[in-house]
Design an enzyme around this catalytic site. Structure first.
Site, short mmCIF file in Angstrom:
data_model
loop_
_atom_site.label_atom_id
_atom_site.label_comp_id
_atom_site.label_asym_id
_atom_site.label_seq_id
_atom_site.Cartn_x
_atom_site.Cartn_y
_atom_site.Cartn_z
NE ARG A 103 -3.61 0.40 2.02
CZ ARG A 103 -4.12 -0.53 2.83
NH1 ARG A 103 -3.77 -0.58 4.09
NH2 ARG A 103 -4.98 -1.40 2.38
CE1 TYR A 104 0.82 4.20 4.60
CE2 TYR A 104 1.05 1.92 5.31
CZ TYR A 104 0.48 3.18 5.47
OH TYR A 104 -0.41 3.40 6.48
NE ARG A 131 5.43 2.16 6.16
CZ ARG A 131 5.03 3.31 5.65
NH1 ARG A 131 5.55 3.77 4.51
NH2 ARG A 131 4.09 4.02 6.25
CB CYS A 151 -3.58 -16.15 16.11
SG CYS A 151 -3.42 -14.84 14.89
CB CYS A 175 -8.18 -10.53 18.79
SG CYS A 175 -6.45 -10.72 19.27
CB CYS A 196 -9.43 -10.84 14.09
SG CYS A 196 -8.17 -11.14 12.81
NE ARG A 207 -4.42 -8.43 7.79
CZ ARG A 207 -3.48 -7.97 8.62
NH1 ARG A 207 -2.86 -8.78 9.43
NH2 ARG A 207 -3.16 -6.70 8.60
CG ASP A 209 -9.15 -1.68 11.40
OD1 ASP A 209 -8.88 -0.47 11.32
OD2 ASP A 209 -8.29 -2.58 11.34
CG ASP A 260 -5.25 0.80 8.65
OD1 ASP A 260 -5.08 1.32 7.52
OD2 ASP A 260 -4.54 -0.10 9.10
CE LYS A 275 -0.69 0.69 10.62
NZ LYS A 275 -0.35 0.11 9.30
C1 LIG Z 1 0.42 -0.84 9.09
C2 LIG Z 1 0.88 -1.19 7.76
C3 LIG Z 1 2.22 -0.99 7.40
C4 LIG Z 1 3.24 -0.41 8.36
O1 LIG Z 1 2.94 0.93 8.67
P1 LIG Z 1 3.88 1.79 9.64
O2 LIG Z 1 3.15 3.07 9.85
O3 LIG Z 1 5.19 1.95 8.91
O4 LIG Z 1 4.06 1.00 10.90
C5 LIG Z 1 2.59 -1.32 6.12
N1 LIG Z 1 1.70 -1.79 5.22
C6 LIG Z 1 0.42 -1.97 5.54
C7 LIG Z 1 -0.52 -2.46 4.50
C8 LIG Z 1 -0.04 -1.68 6.82
O5 LIG Z 1 -1.34 -1.87 7.13
#
Ligand SMILES: *Cc1c(COP(=O)(O)O)cnc(C)c1O
Length: 398
Positions: free
Chosen positions: A123-124, A127, A136, A140, A143, A145, A304, A341, A348
């Site tokens: 998404r980002y 990362r 798990c 929870c 959850c 997911r 969420d 989120d 986030k």
């Molecule tokens: C939470 C998340 C991350 C990591 O986010 P940070 O703000 O760097 O901790 C990366 N990818 C996805 C899809 C996430 O939901």
């Protein structure tokens, strides 16, 4: 009682009764025994605690949505007589889970639509979230997911490890990989070692982290051997998930200590849950205990919009109130970032209480944690004549 090995340190004492007979203690520290003896059926539950009608119906429904499983370690923290026990409400289903509010979604963070290969959420820009398992140690009830986790729902996690590794190898903008699921620390040391070794062999991956609730649900899994293996893969961070101070027992504190001693920086992610941790008082006790366990509070999540969560969700205002009640009133390291989120896939989004009263040209009016008003003046440019005079003075001094 033998089931309360935590009685020695008052701050980390478990107030729970022991639900297992004395002879279970022989195996108590064996994580495999803990997994084999999870509470996962109505009869298991009812042989130990009195359920409310709402819980009994909830357990029956859980088999079709998100399985119930609770490790003996975590179950021992449950208050037998209190249906509002904050530990109990996180893991014992209630009938309310069966209702889907109009705003709720099966995939509230829009993960399925951001997967370039199954199981990898990109998404980002820099990362990825790598979903390595759907299991798990305990489940929870909120959850995010639940559509794929625990294996009983209609949808399944279809991660293909080799395809995911190949995507990462050909995608140089990814410098940070977050292993999650499910809980990656359920894998054997050997399997995890192989995954981490493969990731470490990719030159552009600088940073790896693991999201896990195992240190809380199953602290016995955090063995010296696991820590020694993880240590080979630095820089490696771990984010744990704790919601209530009662979860931080001596066993958990010691497990977190072993991870910290292996040089692993630890963060905590909490979910704001109605009646469980939605007060300044509970959150303050939680973050103080986390620091004592060498864990830095990282995120506080607004719950969420996951299907069947309306009985556990609370208002956004409550979250802001909690942050306001922490910031300035306690150690800065203890204050997490409150986030939502973004529903549907926004990532986030940080939420902060408002400390700027007004912003005008040349100054900002601020409010501090006690409500005091302060003015901060923006920098004044040095006037040309003042600068010329200083130059002259410098020459005279030469
Ligand atoms: C939470 C998340 C991350 C990591 O986010 P940070 O703000 O760097 O901790 C990366 N990818 C996805 C899809 C996430 O939901």
């Amino acid at each position: 009682m033998a089931n309360r090995p935590t009685d020695f340190d008052p701050a980390f004492r478990s107030h729970a009764p022991g639900y297992w007979p004395e002879d279970a203690m022989e195996h108590w520290n064996d994580h495999k025994w803990q997994l084999r003896n999870r509470i996962d059926s109505l009869s298991d539950l009812e042989s130990r605690i009195n359920l409310t009608d709402e819980e009994r119906a909830g357990v029956l429904l859980a088999g079709t949505k998100l399985a119930m499983a609770i490790t003996p370690h975590f179950f021992n923290l449950i208050d037998k007589d209190d249906p509002d026990c904050p530990i109990r409400r996180q893991v014992i289903p209630r009938i309310d889970e069966g209702w889907t509010a109009p705003e709720e979604m099966a995939d509230p963070c829009g993960e399925d639509s951001h997967m370039p290969v199954p199981g990898l959420v990109h998404r980002y820009p820099d990362r990825v979230l790598f979903l390595v398992t759907d299991r798990c140690a305990s489940y929870c009830r909120y959850c995010t997911r639940s559509r794929v986790v625990s294996g009983v729902g209609e949808q399944h996690l279809e991660t293909q490890m080799e395809r995911a590794f190949q995507y990462l190898e050909r995608t140089p903008q990814v410098r940070d990989v977050l292993l999650s699921g499910g809980d990656p620390l359920l894998f054997s040391d050997d399997k995890l070692d192989k995954i981490l070794t493969r990731l470490r062999s990719i030159p552009h991956i600088q940073f790896v982290r693991i999201g896990s609730r195992i240190p809380i649900f199953l602290p016995q899994r955090i063995t010296p051997e696991l820590c020694a293996m993880l240590k080979k893969h630095h820089p490696l961070f771990i984010s744990v998930h704790t919601n209530h101070p009662r979860e931080l027992t001596t066993e958990v504190r010691d497990a977190l200590g072993r991870l910290a001693d292996a040089g692993i920086p630890l963060g905590n992610q909490s979910v704001l849950l109605r009646g469980i941790n939605d007060s300044v008082e509970v959150q303050k006790a939680l973050v103080h205990k986390l620091l004592m366990c060498r864990v830095r509070p990282y995120y506080l999540y607004q719950c969420d919009l996951i299907t069947g969560s309306s009985h556990l969700r609370t208002s956004v205002t409550k979250g802001l109130e909690i942050i306001e009640g922490l910031r300035g009133h306690t150690t800065g390291y203890a204050v997490p970032q409150f986030v939502i989120d973004g529903p549907g896939g926004g990532g986030k989004i940080p939420l902060n209480p408002e400390y700027v009263v007004t912003r005008e040209p040349g100054r900002v009016i601020l409010r501090n944690y006690e409500g005091g008003i302060f003015e901060y003046a923006e920098p004044t440019p040095i006037p040309a004549d003042a600068l010329a005079a200083l130059h002259e003075k410098a020459l005279e001094t030469a």
